[in-house]
Write a protein that holds these residues in place. Structure first.
Motif, PDB file in Angstrom:
ATOM      1  N   GLN A 105       0.998  -1.243  -0.012  1.00  0.00           N
ATOM      2  CA  GLN A 105       0.056   0.145   0.007  1.00  0.00           C
ATOM      3  C   GLN A 105       0.937   1.355  -0.088  1.00  0.00           C
ATOM      4  OE1 GLN A 105      -0.264   2.372   2.437  1.00  0.00           O
ATOM      5  NE2 GLN A 105       0.618   1.663   4.250  1.00  0.00           N
ATOM      6  N   LEU A 106       2.023   1.254   0.636  1.00  0.00           N
ATOM      7  CA  LEU A 106       2.891   2.162   0.608  1.00  0.00           C
ATOM      8  C   LEU A 106       3.504   2.701  -0.673  1.00  0.00           C
ATOM      9  CD1 LEU A 106       4.425   4.527   2.396  1.00  0.00           C
ATOM     10  CD2 LEU A 106       6.136   2.924   2.788  1.00  0.00           C
ATOM     11  N   VAL A 107       4.028   1.689  -1.354  1.00  0.00           N
ATOM     12  CA  VAL A 107       4.512   1.882  -2.887  1.00  0.00           C
ATOM     13  C   VAL A 107       3.258   2.263  -3.680  1.00  0.00           C
ATOM     14  CG1 VAL A 107       5.633   0.683  -4.734  1.00  0.00           C
ATOM     15  CG2 VAL A 107       6.558   0.234  -2.428  1.00  0.00           C
ATOM     16  N   SER A 108       2.113   1.822  -3.457  1.00  0.00           N
ATOM     17  CA  SER A 108       1.055   2.058  -4.428  1.00  0.00           C
ATOM     18  C   SER A 108       0.799   3.480  -4.065  1.00  0.00           C
ATOM     19  CB  SER A 108      -0.332   1.204  -4.009  1.00  0.00           C
ATOM     20  OG  SER A 108      -1.301   1.701  -4.823  1.00  0.00           O
ATOM     21  N   GLN A 109       0.615   4.266  -2.956  1.00  0.00           N
ATOM     22  CA  GLN A 109       0.496   5.370  -2.549  1.00  0.00           C
ATOM     23  C   GLN A 109       1.850   6.338  -3.228  1.00  0.00           C
ATOM     24  OE1 GLN A 109      -1.279   7.531  -1.487  1.00  0.00           O
ATOM     25  NE2 GLN A 109      -0.007   9.410  -0.736  1.00  0.00           N
ATOM     26  N   VAL A 110       2.913   6.048  -3.247  1.00  0.00           N
ATOM     27  CA  VAL A 110       3.955   6.717  -3.804  1.00  0.00           C
ATOM     28  C   VAL A 110       4.034   6.775  -5.147  1.00  0.00           C
ATOM     29  CG1 VAL A 110       6.638   6.739  -4.190  1.00  0.00           C
ATOM     30  CG2 VAL A 110       5.519   6.340  -1.932  1.00  0.00           C
ATOM     31  N   LEU A 111       3.527   5.820  -5.968  1.00  0.00           N
ATOM     32  CA  LEU A 111       3.578   5.561  -7.313  1.00  0.00           C
ATOM     33  C   LEU A 111       2.449   6.014  -8.023  1.00  0.00           C
ATOM     34  CD1 LEU A 111       5.779   2.435  -7.885  1.00  0.00           C
ATOM     35  CD2 LEU A 111       6.814   4.942  -7.849  1.00  0.00           C
ATOM     36  N   ALA A 112       1.129   5.650  -7.401  1.00  0.00           N
ATOM     37  CA  ALA A 112       0.065   5.612  -8.143  1.00  0.00           C
ATOM     38  C   ALA A 112      -0.898   6.248  -7.244  1.00  0.00           C
ATOM     39  CB  ALA A 112      -0.419   4.457  -8.646  1.00  0.00           C
ATOM     40  N   ARG A 113      -0.615   7.042  -6.151  1.00  0.00           N
ATOM     41  CA  ARG A 113      -1.665   7.520  -5.239  1.00  0.00           C
ATOM     42  C   ARG A 113      -2.795   6.570  -4.790  1.00  0.00           C
ATOM     43  NH1 ARG A 113      -1.812  12.711  -4.070  1.00  0.00           N
ATOM     44  NH2 ARG A 113      -3.947  12.887  -3.769  1.00  0.00           N
ATOM     45  N   ARG A 114      -2.342   5.268  -4.823  1.00  0.00           N
ATOM     46  CA  ARG A 114      -2.983   4.036  -4.372  1.00  0.00           C
ATOM     47  C   ARG A 114      -4.502   3.964  -5.540  1.00  0.00           C
ATOM     48  NH1 ARG A 114      -3.058   6.293   1.049  1.00  0.00           N
ATOM     49  NH2 ARG A 114      -1.271   5.405   2.479  1.00  0.00           N
ATOM     50  N   ARG A 115      -4.402   4.392  -6.456  1.00  0.00           N
ATOM     51  CA  ARG A 115      -5.259   4.122  -7.441  1.00  0.00           C
ATOM     52  C   ARG A 115      -5.040   2.697  -8.063  1.00  0.00           C
ATOM     53  NH1 ARG A 115      -4.334   9.587  -8.795  1.00  0.00           N
ATOM     54  NH2 ARG A 115      -6.086  10.918  -8.862  1.00  0.00           N
TER      55      ARG A 115
END
Length: 226
Positions: free
Chosen positions: A165-175
């Motif tokens: 979830q952290l990497v998703s937030q950094v790279l894609a704003r969790r989309r």
């Protein structure tokens, strides 16, 4: 009675407003003035319910924690198998972190405070314990391989989800968080499940828990564009 209900509503309004500020600016970046403005209330009302910004941040973390534990209990009540419950739990946590401002803020604050002497470790301790209980049940029911060490797998699963979830937030704003959680289970399931049947594993991967409609409405954040 009306006054008490109003006080409860105001308190929750302050918590939700503070959560949005903490999620947006972090603990240090969110001033009490920002929190008051974001909550649409007064500084007097804030101090009536909370002694300090520190206390308010702790309450946000506690509410996030309570939501997670309630989710564990609700998914357990479905009676689904242990593997399906683990998958449902991760995907529901992912849904909440996108749509619930308190969950997003609690996640950020927990990570921010992780380097302090009084780091809020209890949420992670309880999440790991809940996962371990499900894993032990899965082994007993023959769903999960008996060679698996439940405490190790539980810690790894929660750690993996946190990283995803952290990497998703950094790279894609969790989309893309749902896709990334699904990929995580795509690698994890074949290594822990007793079955190696591709169709059965695919069925486990698509397991989802649907929260009651009123709960989704109550926690939905209209500011999120996903």
């Amino acid at each position: 009675m009306v006054r008490q209900a109003r006080a409860v509503a105001t308190r929750q309004q302050i918590i939700t407003g503070a959560a949005r500020m903490f999620e947006q600016s972090g603990f240090e970046g969110a001033s009490l003035g920002d929190i008051v403005d974001g909550a649409g209330t007064t500084k007097g009302a804030l101090y009536f319910h909370f002694r300090s910004k520190d206390e308010l941040a702790r309450v946000v973390i506690e509410e996030h924690h309570r939501t997670s534990i309630d989710t564990v209990d609700a998914i357990a009540n479905t009676g689904a198998g242990s593997l399906r419950q683990l998958v449902m739990l991760c995907h529901e946590m992912a849904r909440q972190i996108v749509h619930d401002p308190i969950v997003r803020a609690g996640t950020r604050l927990t990570l921010e405070f992780s380097g302090t002497a009084d780091a809020p470790a209890q949420p992670y301790i309880d999440w790991i314990a809940s996962a371990q209980k499900l894993i032990e049940s899965g082994i007993a029911r023959g769903e999960i391989r008996g060679t698996v060490d439940p405490p190790t797998l539980a810690r790894f699963m929660i750690g993996s989800f946190t990283g995803v979830q952290l990497v998703s937030q950094v790279l894609a704003r969790r989309r893309d968080i749902e896709q990334r959680v699904d990929e995580m289970w795509g690698y994890l399931l074949p290594s822990i499940a007793t079955t190696q049947d591709a169709a059965e594993l695919a069925e486990v991967r698509v397991a989802r828990w649907t929260p009651p409609a009123e709960a989704v409405t109550a926690t939905a954040d209209p500011s999120v564009d996903v």
